[in-house]
Each structure stands twice: as structure tokens, then as C-alpha cells.
Design an enzyme around this catalytic site. Structure first.
Site, PDB file in Angstrom:
ATOM      1  N   LEU A 269      28.833  37.079  28.636  1.00  0.00           N
ATOM      2  CA  LEU A 269      29.747  36.122  28.017  1.00  0.00           C
ATOM      3  C   LEU A 269      31.009  35.945  28.852  1.00  0.00           C
ATOM      4  CD1 LEU A 269      29.565  37.365  24.322  1.00  0.00           C
ATOM      5  CD2 LEU A 269      28.611  35.247  25.221  1.00  0.00           C
TER       6      LEU A 269
ATOM      7  N   ASP B 221      49.446  41.661  24.203  1.00  0.00           N
ATOM      8  CA  ASP B 221      48.797  40.686  25.092  1.00  0.00           C
ATOM      9  C   ASP B 221      48.184  39.549  24.286  1.00  0.00           C
ATOM     10  OD1 ASP B 221      48.180  39.617  27.523  1.00  0.00           O
ATOM     11  OD2 ASP B 221      46.395  40.855  27.856  1.00  0.00           O
TER      12      ASP B 221
ATOM     13  N   GLN C 148      34.269  38.314  31.268  1.00  0.00           N
ATOM     14  CA  GLN C 148      34.795  39.541  31.821  1.00  0.00           C
ATOM     15  C   GLN C 148      36.018  39.930  31.016  1.00  0.00           C
ATOM     16  OE1 GLN C 148      33.194  40.995  34.378  1.00  0.00           O
ATOM     17  NE2 GLN C 148      34.616  42.720  34.579  1.00  0.00           N
TER      18      GLN C 148
ATOM     19  N   VAL D 265      31.496  41.498  29.292  1.00  0.00           N
ATOM     20  CA  VAL D 265      31.138  41.376  27.881  1.00  0.00           C
ATOM     21  C   VAL D 265      29.809  40.633  27.791  1.00  0.00           C
ATOM     22  CG1 VAL D 265      31.877  40.568  25.616  1.00  0.00           C
ATOM     23  CG2 VAL D 265      33.584  41.252  27.310  1.00  0.00           C
TER      24      VAL D 265
END
Ligand SMILES: *[C@@H]1O[C@H](CO)[C@@H](O)[C@H](O)[C@H]1NC(C)=O
Length: 787
Positions: A470, A589, A472, A478
Site C-alpha cells: 500500500l 506528526d 511506505q 505497509v
């Protein structure tokens, strides 16, 4: 480049024997020997052109001229290797300027080099006396002066192995004889043409526990850490090979290290180059040349104390310097300028009387042991007790990891460490006991997270098929997977090589496992099997917000009601982690790519790899380091390293403006104005032209009042002064009612990448003060476990 030796221009002549010592250099030789010899006595002289050859034929001694020089030196080189390589030079400071030099042994046991005027220009300065001294070149390359009938090494009057040039041969020791005071060290040549002492030395520093050091003059350039029973800490595995081993010897009378040959047929030498680096060269007969086998320094991280006190260098990072976990830069602005010399300090000061603890840091090149103390018999447990007793004991480590014994103690700031992962060692560093409170350490046994078998995940992801990837994540790829019962999952797989990833991995497990909210991504379980570490999440079919929001065509999927729903959901999720959850977490984040969308476009905050908790009942002054993505980062954090929930609010404000306007804050440009998205939105807001921001998706479903209100809320969140920004509780309230909003002040970072902060904004009352080491991508390093 190996130095080369030019033999005397005359034909090689055998040794001349002379009958009488005093006049010998003027006398013609009267004896001639036709075969090579390795030994002479006081009745023989070695003229320029004559040579001694060691019994096995490996080494040869005689006069030579280095490089393009015409000067003559007495030296030793490999007999069978063409363009021979000088491994030792006697009169390296004072050459003979003609080809009439002489080497001879004088009674009662001194080796001298005479020049053409018969003056002694070099001597062995021997203090011991022999009845019949002889000089012999051994097959190790050692030139020894000894009693004719006594060849026991301990009884040598003098040996060249005690007086090194720039080359170390197998069995040659670098170090100290504390009884005689003789120190053996390498010193570089000045130039290829001049073997006189150059700028650099490579020696064994015996202050504290011995370590190897390369110096230029009195300045330390590089350090190979203390011996750990297997190698020198910081020396990589490649320094060891099948044919050689490093040996370290340490007793009251002597300390030295040396290379020992396991296979004597291999020719190898270590040199200190004229550039101040240490290289091991091995002769490869097949290609008839020397090849470099090991180099030190290996990379920039070997530069002595590059990252300052409590900094650690990791060559895989950019920049390479970081602070050890639980340490923060002393001078954050210096770090932004890549000046790490001020190093780091504990984020929580020590309090020895209240009781400190030791935290284990793994995979480290041990710090400078110059003023360390050691004990060769204590156990690790005893080391801890001993170090705990003395408030100035900053750290301890196991002295001999091969035997599993002994302690090394540091009493000063720890400098010159690097992150070597599996090739590094454990060190236990003194820490305030209150450092136990953070997210990572609350990993207690009572949290329950389903464990998945690796085989289950392999099956679910088709063995991590490329098609299933999917994207990174922060610390690894991922994948999409489908469990046997048909449930789709997202699998985050920790890269095996990622040290800081492991820390983030744990952090994420602990943080998110305890969080349950419909606007946070749900962790279904984890898998830890051997090297394999994975997190398994619910699968989000619409992936991350940025992929839709900033895509010209797909953004049409986000009509106004959906955008509102996303803003509201993120606000509630953030409020939950800030205030309502048991742990109180700062995400650090928040950004569009960390907002995942389910089938109904409900937002879920993800990626808690660097989130920090500050405990349910603690005040705000105990949070920790921050990481961020520049375009979402609050100015007080980026510039001063100060961080709080209000910096999450800033990131949220950026996100709100991006969602409403449909453009990224980073890379935004508008006309020829040097304004970023925030600056542009604020300019239009001040002129009451905010609606011009959003024309792209406006249609009849759009509630213009809501649009204006969301822009206003976004601008309140990105105000430059943290105190001006609303809390997430206020934000959720503002989003849920129509009450009048305060005027927004100037946003932080409104003009591009200008990080200047208006002087009126005083950050001091702001409680959470924490520095960062890498403002853009700081990731906590180095596994830290409570010992
Ligand atoms: C702590 O250790 C240092 C270094 O060995 C020593 O100089 C100092 O006297 C010790 N202090 C105490 C209180 O023992």
C-alpha cells in the site's frame, strides 16, 4: 599508494666482512659471501648495496631511496615483492646523501648508520650490553640486536619492533611497556619521498581503559573504542578475517594490541597513511598487487566527537548526528545549522539524592574511555551497584563481552558514540528516575493486544507480494492483507535494519493499543516472531486523505459535507488523545497523509510512531521531543524546539486550511507573492475575501457560512503565538456552534520558509519546553530499556 623502494643503482653485492672495527669503513672487504645472510656481527659491515635477507626470505634489509628521492635510508622491505614496500626505516629523520652509507654493529651492542663522512647519523641508543653482539633480521620483519648465543626474545638488547615507522606487521605490538617506559606507535611519513615523521600518529591511549587513537599533532582525530574482549568497540566485523586476529593485552606492566597471523603465508600490513587514516593492505599474489582490506575511519561518523556529548552518530541518517533517546540538543539552533559540537543534555536533569536509574542503550560504539575506570572481575550487577553509589558515575558497560565479565565506568560526559546496531554494545547510562513515566516505559504486562502468527500474515499478504503493497510508512512498508475470515487488514512491517524503527514500533504498540476512538485508526494486533515485527490495523479502503484531497480528479469525491465531516472527525480524535484518553498524548506528526479514510470517508488519525504521552495527572511540563513535517510544524517548535498540545493544534490548523482550500501548504505559491498557503489565506481573510480561496468545489451543497467559519478556525489554530491558539476542546466547541469567533492574529510561517518569529511573541510562560534535535524528521533513536 604503497611506498616503493629503489634499490641501489649498483648491482646488489653480498656483505663485506672487515677484520677491524675502527677503520672498517675505509678498508676494502676481505671476505665475500655468496649466499644471502640474515645476521652480522661486529666484524662485518653492511654497505649501501649490501642486504640482509631473513631466513625464510620474506624480508630484506638494506639501503634504499623512497619515491623519487635520491636520499638513502636503511630500511626493511618485502624481499620478494617487486617495487618493494618499506615497512621500517632506521634513519628516517636524517638521510645519507650519497651511496656510501654504512650500517654496522658496534660493541658493546649498538647499531649505527654512518654517512659518507663517517659520522654517526643514527643509532639504536641501546642501553644494555652484550659480550658478542649480533644483528639479525628475523622472518617476522623484526630487526634484533642480541647476544650471539642467546636468541630469546625477552633478552634482545634492542628490536626494531619497539620503534615503529608508519607500518605495523603481524606480531608487532602497538602500546606501552610501563616498566621501561617504551611506547610503540605508528607515525606517518611526511611524503612518499620522505619517511621523516609526518603529522599523524596512531597510538594506544593508556589514560583510562586503553583505546586506539589517531592524532594530528596533539589533536585527536579518530578513536577506535576500548577493547571488549572480541574487538575494539567501534571496530566493525570486517576488521576480523579468517587469516588474522586482533589481540589485546593488558596487565600492570604492559598494554598493547597487535595483529596476529593465523595463516602465516598471507602477507599483510597495517599502515598509517600520510592522510592520517589507518589501512590494512594484503598482498594478493594472483593479481600481483596490494589490496586494501580495512580502512579506518570508515566514514564521517568516525570523526572524533562529531555529535558532541550524548550525541550519537548514525551514518544511515541525514543528518548523521542525533541525541540519545531522552537527551535533547543543548543548542537547537546550532543543530539546525548542522553544528552538533554542543551536543545534548538530559531532558530531565539528574537528581542523585532522589535516586537515579540506569537506562540501557544498545548497539553503541562505547564512548571515549580516556578518563574511565575499570574493574576486570565484577559482574554487570555489581557494576550497577558500584556506579549507582557515586553520583559522578555517568555510565557503565561490560568490559569483556566475550567472557561476560568486568566493568567500565565513565565519570564525565559521554562523547564520541555511534550507532552500530548489531555491531555495537550495550551501555547503561544514568538517568533521572522520573524518566520512567513516558509512553515507551508504560509497556506493562497488563495491556492486551492480540498476537498474530507470522504465518497468518504471510498468507494474508501473499508473502508480502508487491501487488499488496500500500505504501511506505515511517519505519517500513505497509501491505494490504486479507485474513482467513475475509477481513481486510493493513500490515505495517518493521524494516529489519531500522533501529529507530524498533523504538517507534514499540511506541506505537503501546500508545495506540491503549487508545480507542472512532477517529483513531484501530490496531487489531501485532506480530513479533524472531526478526519479524508487524502491526496489524483495520484496513482503510480510501487510504489516506492526501491521496484524494490533493488529486485533481479524486478531490471531487470530497464535497463540502464530506470535508466538514473530516475536519470534525479529526478534531474529535485529537481532542480525545489530548484530553480524554487515559494517557494524554501529543501526536507530533499530524498531517494529511496520516489521516486515513474508511468507506464512508470517516477520518481516522494514524501513525503514532512518534507520539508522546505525558500521563493522565501530570502537568504539561513533562512532555518530550517532537518530530514533524515542516509544513505542518509550529514555529516555536521548529525554531526553539518548544512543544505542546498547541503545536498539534497548529498542525491541525494547517490541515483544516488544506482541507477547506484543497491545496497543500508545502509547495503552495500564489502569483509572485512569497506567501505560503497560510499567508495567502490570512491576507484574503484580512481583506474579507476568504471565499476566493475555495471556488473549486463550491456548489449548492456548500454552506458558505461554514466555509468562512472553518477558514477562520483554521487561522486561529495557526496563530504564531501558542498561547493565542485555542485548545482542541475550544476548537471542537467552535465547530459545533455559531458563536462569534475572536479575530485571528498573524499566522506562524506565513511567508514561505521564513522561520523568523516576531519579537512580541514571548514563549517563556509556555510550560512545555522541550528541544528537538532534528526539526524536520527527528526520530528517536536507540532502543532504551530500563535495566
Ligand atoms: C566518585 O568517583 C570519582 C572517580 O573515581 C572519584 O574521584 C570521586 O572521589 C568519587 N566520589 C565519591 C563520593 O566516592
Amino acid at each position: 599508494m604503497p611506498k616503493t623502494v629503489t634499490q641501489s643503482k649498483a648491482m646488489k653485492k653480498p656483505i663485506k666482512h672487515v677484520p677491524f672495527l675502527l677503520l672498517l669503513s675505509f678498508l676494502p672487504s676481505i671476505l665475500k659471501i655468496s649466499t644471502a645472510i640474515d645476521i652480522i656481527n661486529t666484524t662485518q659491515i653492511l654497505r649501501d648495496g649490501d642486504t640482509l635477507v631473513s631466513s625464510g626470505g620474506r624480508f630484506e634489509l638494506g639501503f634504499f631511496s623512497p619515491g623519487n628521492s635520491n636520499n638513502r635510508y636503511v630500511g626493511i622491505w618485502y624481499q620478494k615483492i617487486p617495487n618493494s614496500t618499506a615497512v621500517w626505516v632506521a634513519n628516517r629523520e636524517i638521510p645519507v646523501r650519497s651511496s656510501s652509507g654504512i650500517l654496522k654493529v658496534m660493541e658493546p651492542g649498538i647499531l649505527v648508520v654512518l654517512n659518507d663522512t663517517n659520522n654517526i647519523i643514527w643509532s639504536s641508543n641501546t642501553s644494555r650490553v652484550a659480550r658478542t653482539p649480533v644483528l639479525q633480521l628475523l622472518d617476522t620483519g623484526n630487526l634484533v640486536l642480541r647476544e650471539a648465543n642467546d636468541d630469546r626474545p625477552d633478552n634482545f638488547l634492542w628490536q626494531s619492533f619497539d620503534y615503529l615507522s608508519d607500518t605495523s606487521l603481524p606480531d608487532m605490538s602497538i602500546g606501552w611497556n610501563f616498566v621501561t617506559g617504551v611506547e610503540s606507535y605508528l607515525s606517518s611519513w611526511k611524503t612518499n619521498d620522505d619517511p621523516a615523521r609526518g603529522d599523524f600518529t596512531f597510538w594506544l591511549d593508556p589514560t583510562g581503559y586503553p583505546q586506539q587513537v589517531i592524532k594530528r599533532g596533539t589533536t585527536t582525530l579518530y578513536r577506535i573504542g576500548p577493547w571488549n574482549g572480541l574487538a575494539f568497540s567501534g571496530q566493525t566485523n570486517s576488521a576480523q578475517d579468517m587469516n588474522f586476529r586482533y589481540v589485546f593485552f593488558m596487565k600492570k606492566d604492559k598494554a598493547y594490541h597487535r595483529l596476529e597471523a593465523i595463516d602465516n603465508s598471507i602477507i599483510s600490513r597495517i599502515i598509517l597513511t600520510q592522510a592520517g587514516t589507518v589501512q590494512r593492505w594484503t598482498w594478493v599474489d594472483r593479481i600481483h598487487d596490494w589490496i586494501p582490506y580495512v580502512n579506518f575511519p570508515a566514514d564521517n561518523c568516525d570523526t572524533y566527537k562529531l555529535c558532541g556529548a550524548y550525541g550519537s552518530c548514525n551514518i544511515a541518517n541525514t543528518p548523521a548526528c542525533g541525541c540519545l533517546n531522552k537527551f535533547v540538543p543543548k543548542d537547537p539552533e546550532g543543530w539546525i545549522r548542522s553544528d552538533w559540537s554542543n551536543g545534548c543534555s538530559r531532558r530531565t536533569p539528574l537528581n542523585c539524592l532522589k535516586g537515579d536509574v540506569f537506562l540501557k542503550y544498545s548497539g553503541i560504539k562505547l564512548p571515549d574511555s580516556r578518563n574511565s575506570m575499570y574493574n576486570q572481575s565484577m559482574t554487570l550487577g555489581e557494576c550497577k551497584v558500584e556506579c549507582l553509589k557515586n553520583c559522578s558515575c555517568m555510565a557503565y558497560a561490560q568490559l569483556d563481552i566475550k567472557e561476560g565479565s568486568g566493568c567500565l565506568f565513565w565519570y564525565e560526559d559521554l562523547i564520541d558514540m555511534r550507532d552500530l546496531s548489531s555491531q555495537g554494545q550495550d551501555i547503561y547510562i544514568r538517568m533521572a528516575s522520573s524518566e520512567f513515566g513516558s509512553c515507551t516505559e508504560t509497556h506493562n504486562k497488563d495491556y492486551e493486544l492480540p498476537m498474530f502468527r507470522a504465518s497468518t500474515i504471510l498468507k494474508a499478504t501473499n508473502n508480502f507480494s508487491v501487488n499488496k503493497k500500500l505504501g511506505q510508512g515511517g519505519y517500513g512498508p505497509v501491505y494490504k492483507g486479507t485474513l482467513e475470515d475475509g477481513q481486510d487488514v493493513a500490515v505495517k512491517r518493521l524494516s529489519k535494519t531500522s533501529m529507530q524503527g524498533l523504538d517507534e514500533f514499540k511506541n506505537e504498540v503501546i500508545c495506540i493499543a491503549k487508545l480507542q476512538h472512532r477517529n483513531l485508526v484501530k490496531l487489531l494486533g501485532c506480530c513479533i516472531e524472531g526478526e519479524e515485527k508487524m502491526l496489524i490495523y483495520e484496513y482503510m479502503p480510501n487510504k489516506s486523505l492526501d491521496l484524494i484531497l490533493f488529486d485533481q480528479t479524486r478531490s471531487a469525491l470530497l464535497d463540502w459535507p464530506k470535508r466538514r465531516q473530516i475536519v470534525n472527525g479529526v478534531a474529535r480524535g485529537l481532542l480525545y488523545i489530548h484530553q480524554d484518553s487515559r494517557m494524554r498524548i501529543i501526536h507530533r506528526d499530524l498531517k494529511a497523509s496520516n489521516i486515513l479514510l474508511d468507506t464512508d470517508m470517516n477520518p481516522k488519525i494514524s501513525d503514532f510512531g512518534i507520539a508522546r504521552s505525558f500521563g493522565g495527572n501530570e502537568t504539561e511540563d513533562k512532555t518530550s521531543k517532537v518530530v514533524g513535517t515542516y509544513s505542518y510544524m509550529a514555529p516555536e517548535y521548529a525554531v526553539h524546539g518548544r512543544f505542546s498540545q498547541k503545536s498539534d493544534v497548529f498542525s491541525f490548523g494547517v490541515l483544516v486550511l488544506e482541507i477547506v482550500i484543497g491545496k497543500r501548504n508545502s509547495g503552495f505559491c500564489h502569483g509572485d507573492q512569497h506567501l505560503n498557503l497560510l499567508g495567502h489565506a490570512w491576507t484574503l481573510y484580512k481583506e474579507e475575501r476568504s471565499l476566493e480561496l475555495v471556488d473549486a468545489y463550491l456548489c449548492e451543497t456548500t454552506n458558505l457560512f461554514e466555509v468562512l467559519r472553518l477558514i477562520h478556525v483554521g487561522l486561529l489554530c495557526v496563530q504564531q503565538c501558542p498561547d493565542d491558539r485555542p485548545s482542541m476542546a475550544s476548537v471542537v466547541a467552535m465547530l459545533g456552534n455559531d458563536a462569534a469567533l475572536p479575530q485571528a492574529n498573524q499566522p506562524g510561517f506565513f511567508a514561505g520558509r521564513d522561520v523568523s518569529i516576531a519579537p512580541y511573541c514571548d514563549f517563556v510562560p509556555f510550560a512545555i519546553v522541550e528541544s528537538i534535535s532534528k526539526p524536520y524528521t527527528y526520530l528517536e533513536k536507540l532502543e532504551a530499556n530500563v535495566d
